[in-house]
Write a protein that holds these residues in place. Structure first.
Motif, PDB file in Angstrom:
ATOM      1  N   ALA A   1     -18.153  20.808  -6.806  1.00 41.49           N
ATOM      2  CA  ALA A   1     -17.011  20.856  -6.029  1.00 41.49           C
ATOM      3  C   ALA A   1     -16.611  19.545  -4.977  1.00 41.49           C
ATOM      4  O   ALA A   1     -15.721  19.711  -4.721  1.00 41.49           O
ATOM      5  CB  ALA A   1     -17.028  22.316  -5.314  1.00 41.49           C
ATOM      6  N   THR A   2     -17.629  18.954  -4.791  1.00 39.25           N
ATOM      7  CA  THR A   2     -17.481  17.948  -3.681  1.00 39.25           C
ATOM      8  C   THR A   2     -17.606  16.636  -4.097  1.00 39.25           C
ATOM      9  O   THR A   2     -18.691  16.271  -4.873  1.00 39.25           O
ATOM     10  CB  THR A   2     -18.130  18.086  -2.504  1.00 39.25           C
ATOM     11  N   ALA A   3     -17.085  15.537  -4.129  1.00 40.07           N
ATOM     12  CA  ALA A   3     -16.960  14.146  -4.364  1.00 40.07           C
ATOM     13  C   ALA A   3     -18.095  13.728  -3.501  1.00 40.07           C
ATOM     14  O   ALA A   3     -18.021  14.072  -2.279  1.00 40.07           O
ATOM     15  CB  ALA A   3     -15.840  13.389  -4.313  1.00 40.07           C
ATOM     16  N   PRO A   4     -19.059  12.874  -4.004  1.00 40.59           N
ATOM     17  CA  PRO A   4     -20.134  12.182  -3.230  1.00 40.59           C
ATOM     18  C   PRO A   4     -19.276  11.149  -2.171  1.00 40.59           C
ATOM     19  O   PRO A   4     -18.025  10.460  -2.411  1.00 40.59           O
ATOM     20  CB  PRO A   4     -20.893  11.284  -4.141  1.00 40.59           C
ATOM     21  N   ALA A   5     -19.818  10.802  -1.131  1.00 44.84           N
ATOM     22  CA  ALA A   5     -19.266   9.909  -0.207  1.00 44.84           C
ATOM     23  C   ALA A   5     -18.961   8.658  -0.589  1.00 44.84           C
ATOM     24  O   ALA A   5     -18.155   7.815   0.079  1.00 44.84           O
ATOM     25  CB  ALA A   5     -19.981  10.277   1.383  1.00 44.84           C
ATOM     26  N   GLN A  10     -17.080   3.501 -14.936  1.00 46.16           N
ATOM     27  CA  GLN A  10     -18.657   3.533 -14.647  1.00 46.16           C
ATOM     28  C   GLN A  10     -19.021   4.960 -14.568  1.00 46.16           C
ATOM     29  O   GLN A  10     -18.048   5.674 -14.239  1.00 46.16           O
ATOM     30  CB  GLN A  10     -18.872   2.665 -13.381  1.00 46.16           C
ATOM     31  N   THR A  11     -20.109   5.493 -14.725  1.00 43.69           N
ATOM     32  CA  THR A  11     -20.489   6.856 -14.191  1.00 43.69           C
ATOM     33  C   THR A  11     -21.569   6.642 -12.862  1.00 43.69           C
ATOM     34  O   THR A  11     -22.136   5.594 -12.672  1.00 43.69           O
ATOM     35  CB  THR A  11     -21.420   7.243 -15.418  1.00 43.69           C
ATOM     36  N   SER A  12     -21.589   7.739 -12.297  1.00 42.32           N
ATOM     37  CA  SER A  12     -22.234   7.745 -11.323  1.00 42.32           C
ATOM     38  C   SER A  12     -22.717   9.407 -10.733  1.00 42.32           C
ATOM     39  O   SER A  12     -21.962  10.292 -11.232  1.00 42.32           O
ATOM     40  CB  SER A  12     -21.937   7.004  -9.940  1.00 42.32           C
ATOM     41  N   GLY A  13     -23.985   9.599 -10.204  1.00 43.06           N
ATOM     42  CA  GLY A  13     -24.200  11.171  -9.761  1.00 43.06           C
ATOM     43  C   GLY A  13     -24.615  11.865 -10.686  1.00 43.06           C
ATOM     44  O   GLY A  13     -24.648  11.641 -11.856  1.00 43.06           O
ATOM     45  N   SER A  14     -25.156  13.138 -10.299  1.00 41.02           N
ATOM     46  CA  SER A  14     -25.348  13.929 -11.240  1.00 41.02           C
ATOM     47  C   SER A  14     -25.364  15.409 -10.757  1.00 41.02           C
ATOM     48  O   SER A  14     -25.712  15.535  -9.371  1.00 41.02           O
ATOM     49  CB  SER A  14     -26.907  13.806 -11.905  1.00 41.02           C
ATOM     50  N   GLY A  53     -16.510   1.347  -2.848  1.00 38.34           N
ATOM     51  CA  GLY A  53     -17.050   2.717  -3.400  1.00 38.34           C
ATOM     52  C   GLY A  53     -17.131   3.799  -2.222  1.00 38.34           C
ATOM     53  O   GLY A  53     -17.770   4.674  -2.551  1.00 38.34           O
ATOM     54  N   ALA A  54     -16.382   3.696  -1.250  1.00 38.71           N
ATOM     55  CA  ALA A  54     -16.414   4.578  -0.263  1.00 38.71           C
ATOM     56  C   ALA A  54     -15.118   5.589  -0.635  1.00 38.71           C
ATOM     57  O   ALA A  54     -14.028   5.204  -0.729  1.00 38.71           O
ATOM     58  CB  ALA A  54     -16.382   4.059   1.177  1.00 38.71           C
ATOM     59  N   LEU A  55     -15.405   7.010  -0.321  1.00 43.63           N
ATOM     60  CA  LEU A  55     -14.544   7.932  -0.448  1.00 43.63           C
ATOM     61  C   LEU A  55     -13.295   7.857   0.313  1.00 43.63           C
ATOM     62  O   LEU A  55     -13.653   7.782   1.487  1.00 43.63           O
ATOM     63  CB  LEU A  55     -15.169   9.372  -0.614  1.00 43.63           C
ATOM     64  N   LEU A  56     -12.081   7.848  -0.198  1.00 43.36           N
ATOM     65  CA  LEU A  56     -11.026   7.851   0.587  1.00 43.36           C
ATOM     66  C   LEU A  56     -10.239   9.285   0.686  1.00 43.36           C
ATOM     67  O   LEU A  56      -9.831   9.913   1.518  1.00 43.36           O
ATOM     68  CB  LEU A  56      -9.910   6.886   0.091  1.00 43.36           C
ATOM     69  N   ALA A  57     -10.279   9.906  -0.588  1.00 43.28           N
ATOM     70  CA  ALA A  57      -9.573  11.286  -0.583  1.00 43.28           C
ATOM     71  C   ALA A  57     -10.155  11.935  -1.908  1.00 43.28           C
ATOM     72  O   ALA A  57     -10.585  11.250  -3.014  1.00 43.28           O
ATOM     73  CB  ALA A  57      -8.078  11.028  -0.801  1.00 43.28           C
TER      74      ALA A  57
END
Length: 188
Positions: free
Chosen positions: A167-171, A159-163, A91-95
């Protein structure tokens, strides 16, 4: 004609349950997909400003430059932000793609979003392709239905996450919640 008819791919690769389905020319048009292109329908994405991520099997050596999602029968209504992102299995952001801001997204339209930095996959396994749309009307997506994980070690197919995302994806994909509706994603 061979024992496998006109199929020219590697049968082992074609039988992987999350592998791209059945193209006879995978060397000509590289892609990975989480679903076959049959039996699909309109599925809701996620609520506005919420990220939907789907499991996607990628192989060591794949170079992922783009993620493509296909809108269903409902277009994006007055979008203000949307992006695609690629996460590793933890679940860590790559790009991430650039924020698409107010760019229109019509119904029944494939939207290919380029990653700011193409990612070379160094370990085969499950990754997550994500999409977040902030709009008055979030488009429906072409996809299918999936079951909750049952066996130990299984992950969510969607799956869903965040709210309140813009403009920016979570880390990281934090506190993912099971989503029954699994959008089709194609990585190229």
């Amino acid at each position: 004609m061979t024992l496998l008819g006109t199929f020219k791919g590697n049968p082992r690769n074609d039988l992987g349950w999350l592998n791209s389905a059945g193209r006879p020319d995978p060397e000509v048009v590289f892609h990975r997909a989480n679903l076959a292109r049959v039996g699909l329908d309109d599925v809701p994405a996620a609520a506005t400003g919420v990220m939907c991520s789907v499991a996607l099997y990628l192989q060591d050596g794949d170079l992922i430059s783009n993620l493509t999602f296909i809108s269903g029968g409902t277009a994006a209504g007055t979008p203000t932000n949307y992006f695609a992102a690629l996460y590793n299995g933890a679940g860590a952001l790559l790009a991430q793609s650039a924020d698409q801001l107010t760019a229109a997204w019509a119904a029944d339209t494939a939207k290919t979003l380029a990653m700011a930095t193409p990612q070379r996959i160094t370990k085969s396994g499950i990754y997550y392709a994500a999409l977040s749309v902030t709009a008055t009307t979030v488009p429906t997506l072409v996809g299918s239905l999936g079951a909750k994980p049952v066996l130990t070690g299984e992950g969510n197919l969607a799956q869903t996450s965040g709210s309140g995302l813009t403009a920016t994806a979570p880390a990281t994909i934090a506190t993912p919640a099971f989503k029954r509706h699994v959008p089709l994603v194609i990585a190229t």
